[in-house]
Scaffold this motif. Structure first.
Motif, PDB file in Angstrom:
ATOM      1  N   ARG A 105      -8.717  42.148  -4.592  1.00  0.00           N
ATOM      2  CA  ARG A 105      -7.893  42.679  -3.507  1.00  0.00           C
ATOM      3  C   ARG A 105      -8.252  44.134  -3.207  1.00  0.00           C
ATOM      4  NH1 ARG A 105      -3.408  41.177  -0.616  1.00  0.00           N
ATOM      5  NH2 ARG A 105      -4.249  39.102  -1.030  1.00  0.00           N
ATOM      6  N   LEU A 106      -8.559  44.903  -4.244  1.00  0.00           N
ATOM      7  CA  LEU A 106      -8.994  46.288  -4.042  1.00  0.00           C
ATOM      8  C   LEU A 106     -10.244  46.335  -3.170  1.00  0.00           C
ATOM      9  CD1 LEU A 106      -8.488  47.923  -7.557  1.00  0.00           C
ATOM     10  CD2 LEU A 106      -7.460  48.695  -5.419  1.00  0.00           C
ATOM     11  N   GLU A 107     -11.205  45.474  -3.470  1.00  0.00           N
ATOM     12  CA  GLU A 107     -12.448  45.456  -2.701  1.00  0.00           C
ATOM     13  C   GLU A 107     -12.221  44.937  -1.288  1.00  0.00           C
ATOM     14  OE1 GLU A 107     -15.148  43.130  -4.964  1.00  0.00           O
ATOM     15  OE2 GLU A 107     -15.336  44.599  -6.591  1.00  0.00           O
ATOM     16  N   GLN A 108     -11.270  44.022  -1.147  1.00  0.00           N
ATOM     17  CA  GLN A 108     -11.007  43.428   0.162  1.00  0.00           C
ATOM     18  C   GLN A 108     -10.299  44.399   1.102  1.00  0.00           C
ATOM     19  OE1 GLN A 108      -8.783  39.773  -0.033  1.00  0.00           O
ATOM     20  NE2 GLN A 108      -8.306  39.780   2.140  1.00  0.00           N
ATOM     21  N   GLU A 109      -9.352  45.165   0.586  1.00  0.00           N
ATOM     22  CA  GLU A 109      -8.510  46.016   1.425  1.00  0.00           C
ATOM     23  C   GLU A 109      -8.965  47.473   1.475  1.00  0.00           C
ATOM     24  OE1 GLU A 109      -6.157  44.900   3.306  1.00  0.00           O
ATOM     25  OE2 GLU A 109      -6.203  42.839   2.563  1.00  0.00           O
ATOM     26  N   ASN A 110      -9.925  47.858   0.640  1.00  0.00           N
ATOM     27  CA  ASN A 110     -10.346  49.258   0.574  1.00  0.00           C
ATOM     28  C   ASN A 110     -11.866  49.359   0.587  1.00  0.00           C
ATOM     29  OD1 ASN A 110      -7.595  50.708  -0.350  1.00  0.00           O
ATOM     30  ND2 ASN A 110      -7.834  48.795  -1.477  1.00  0.00           N
ATOM     31  N   GLY A 169       3.256  50.568  25.548  1.00  0.00           N
ATOM     32  CA  GLY A 169       2.578  49.488  24.843  1.00  0.00           C
ATOM     33  C   GLY A 169       2.212  49.867  23.429  1.00  0.00           C
ATOM     34  N   THR A 170       1.226  49.159  22.900  1.00  0.00           N
ATOM     35  CA  THR A 170       0.752  49.401  21.540  1.00  0.00           C
ATOM     36  C   THR A 170      -0.758  49.196  21.489  1.00  0.00           C
ATOM     37  OG1 THR A 170       1.050  47.090  20.866  1.00  0.00           O
ATOM     38  CG2 THR A 170       2.910  48.586  20.505  1.00  0.00           C
ATOM     39  N   TYR A 171      -1.354  49.703  20.418  1.00  0.00           N
ATOM     40  CA  TYR A 171      -2.734  49.338  20.113  1.00  0.00           C
ATOM     41  C   TYR A 171      -2.881  49.280  18.603  1.00  0.00           C
ATOM     42  CZ  TYR A 171      -4.622  53.926  18.626  1.00  0.00           C
ATOM     43  OH  TYR A 171      -4.904  55.091  17.943  1.00  0.00           O
ATOM     44  N   LYS A 172      -3.926  48.602  18.132  1.00  0.00           N
ATOM     45  CA  LYS A 172      -4.099  48.408  16.696  1.00  0.00           C
ATOM     46  C   LYS A 172      -5.576  48.293  16.357  1.00  0.00           C
ATOM     47  CE  LYS A 172      -3.283  43.433  17.262  1.00  0.00           C
ATOM     48  NZ  LYS A 172      -2.402  42.301  16.901  1.00  0.00           N
ATOM     49  N   TYR A 173      -5.862  48.526  15.066  1.00  0.00           N
ATOM     50  CA  TYR A 173      -7.215  48.398  14.540  1.00  0.00           C
ATOM     51  C   TYR A 173      -7.269  47.146  13.661  1.00  0.00           C
ATOM     52  CZ  TYR A 173      -7.549  53.339  15.839  1.00  0.00           C
ATOM     53  OH  TYR A 173      -7.537  54.528  16.516  1.00  0.00           O
ATOM     54  N   PRO A 174      -7.807  46.033  14.145  1.00  0.00           N
ATOM     55  CA  PRO A 174      -7.865  44.808  13.329  1.00  0.00           C
ATOM     56  C   PRO A 174      -8.603  45.007  12.012  1.00  0.00           C
ATOM     57  CG  PRO A 174      -8.362  44.328  15.628  1.00  0.00           C
ATOM     58  CD  PRO A 174      -8.319  45.823  15.506  1.00  0.00           C
ATOM     59  N   ARG A 175      -9.573  45.897  12.002  1.00  0.00           N
ATOM     60  CA  ARG A 175     -10.369  46.135  10.794  1.00  0.00           C
ATOM     61  C   ARG A 175      -9.524  46.701   9.655  1.00  0.00           C
ATOM     62  NH1 ARG A 175     -15.558  50.250  10.804  1.00  0.00           N
ATOM     63  NH2 ARG A 175     -16.013  50.238   8.573  1.00  0.00           N
ATOM     64  N   TYR A 176      -8.425  47.386   9.998  1.00  0.00           N
ATOM     65  CA  TYR A 176      -7.602  48.038   8.984  1.00  0.00           C
ATOM     66  C   TYR A 176      -6.196  47.457   8.930  1.00  0.00           C
ATOM     67  CZ  TYR A 176     -11.405  51.387   9.019  1.00  0.00           C
ATOM     68  OH  TYR A 176     -12.642  51.971   8.944  1.00  0.00           O
ATOM     69  N   ILE A 209      -4.138  53.937  -1.902  1.00  0.00           N
ATOM     70  CA  ILE A 209      -4.774  52.642  -2.140  1.00  0.00           C
ATOM     71  C   ILE A 209      -3.950  51.529  -1.498  1.00  0.00           C
ATOM     72  CG2 ILE A 209      -5.561  51.013  -3.895  1.00  0.00           C
ATOM     73  CD1 ILE A 209      -5.804  53.390  -5.809  1.00  0.00           C
ATOM     74  N   ALA A 210      -4.619  50.665  -0.755  1.00  0.00           N
ATOM     75  CA  ALA A 210      -3.958  49.516  -0.123  1.00  0.00           C
ATOM     76  C   ALA A 210      -4.277  48.256  -0.927  1.00  0.00           C
ATOM     77  CB  ALA A 210      -4.431  49.357   1.318  1.00  0.00           C
ATOM     78  N   LEU A 211      -3.234  47.614  -1.447  1.00  0.00           N
ATOM     79  CA  LEU A 211      -3.406  46.358  -2.174  1.00  0.00           C
ATOM     80  C   LEU A 211      -2.901  45.165  -1.373  1.00  0.00           C
ATOM     81  CD1 LEU A 211      -2.430  47.281  -5.847  1.00  0.00           C
ATOM     82  CD2 LEU A 211      -4.693  46.762  -4.948  1.00  0.00           C
ATOM     83  N   LEU A 212      -2.005  45.429  -0.426  1.00  0.00           N
ATOM     84  CA  LEU A 212      -1.449  44.364   0.401  1.00  0.00           C
ATOM     85  C   LEU A 212      -1.902  44.541   1.837  1.00  0.00           C
ATOM     86  CD1 LEU A 212       2.238  44.360  -0.907  1.00  0.00           C
ATOM     87  CD2 LEU A 212       0.380  42.866  -1.632  1.00  0.00           C
ATOM     88  N   SER A 213      -2.081  43.435   2.526  1.00  0.00           N
ATOM     89  CA  SER A 213      -2.350  43.512   3.954  1.00  0.00           C
ATOM     90  C   SER A 213      -1.069  43.926   4.672  1.00  0.00           C
ATOM     91  CB  SER A 213      -2.838  42.158   4.482  1.00  0.00           C
ATOM     92  OG  SER A 213      -1.798  41.204   4.407  1.00  0.00           O
TER      93      SER A 213
END
Length: 207
Positions: free
Chosen positions: A8-13, A140-147, A56-60
């Motif tokens: 999960r560390l490698e996936q989210e960070n 409105g809104t905007y977002k970064y799908p990659r993050y 550190i991000a561990l959860l989506s």
């Protein structure tokens, strides 16, 4: 269990190391720090880490919201970006046009003197009402799908006389952050993404 945490560390960070002749630095990239944050600095063989657990991000983002809703409805609401003053949300009954755009931000995004690109998604609502300057109100809104794809609140105006769209992003504190100034083109909008520190990147928005 430890293996799952590592995965999960490698996936989210993502950590990138920049090596120079006399010094080096490491930056972490994730949904919490889409532009990156320096978490370590090295000089002449000495390393000075500065990373915190909060970096550190561990959860989506979806998992974080699910847990927040399960634990407390009020805390789940707190996870959402706050509404900036006056015009962040279209009032009930307001009519207008909703437009979706694919955005590409390009420039020296991570401060490494190289050209990178960052993709984002816009969900904008052009209201059928104007402000005191005669400009259409846009929310409105905007977002970064990659993050992780957390929606960031946008509020601004569109000038039909000059075809200039100006958007300001607001984070949870309700304070303005980056500004976008783009001109209408045959394919959407094209212009500048201006960070709070004054750095200017290019921004292209296509439908």
């Amino acid at each position: 269990m430890q293996q799952k945490i590592r995965e999960r560390l490698e996936q989210e960070n993502r950590i990138e190391v920049e090596n120079r002749v006399f010094w080096s630095q490491a930056r972490i990239y994730n949904q919490l720090h889409p532009y990156g944050k320096m978490v370590s600095f090295g000089c002449f063989g000495f390393v000075f880490p500065s990373i915190e657990w909060e970096d550190i991000a561990l959860l989506s983002q979806a998992e974080r919201e699910d847990i927040s809703r399960f634990l407390s409805p009020t805390s789940a609401q707190a996870e959402q970006p706050l509404t900036p003053p006056a015009t962040a949300q279209a009032p009930t009954g307001t009519t207008g046009v909703r437009q979706l755009y694919h955005g590409v931000i390009e420039g020296d995004i991570d401060g490494k003197n190289r050209i990178d690109t960052l993709r984002c998604e816009f969900d904008l609502f052009f209201e059928d009402r104007v402000n005191e300057e005669g400009k259409l109100i846009v929310n409105g809104t905007y977002k970064y799908p990659r993050y992780g794809g957390r929606a960031i609140t946008l509020s601004g105006t569109y000038d039909p006389n000059t075809d200039l769209l100006v958007l300001v992003e607001y984070y949870k504190s309700g304070k303005p952050n980056c500004t976008m100034r783009v001109q209408r083109t045959s394919y959407g909008f094209d212009g500048m993404f201006i960070r709070k520190n004054g750095q200017t990147l290019s921004l292209t928005m296509t439908q």
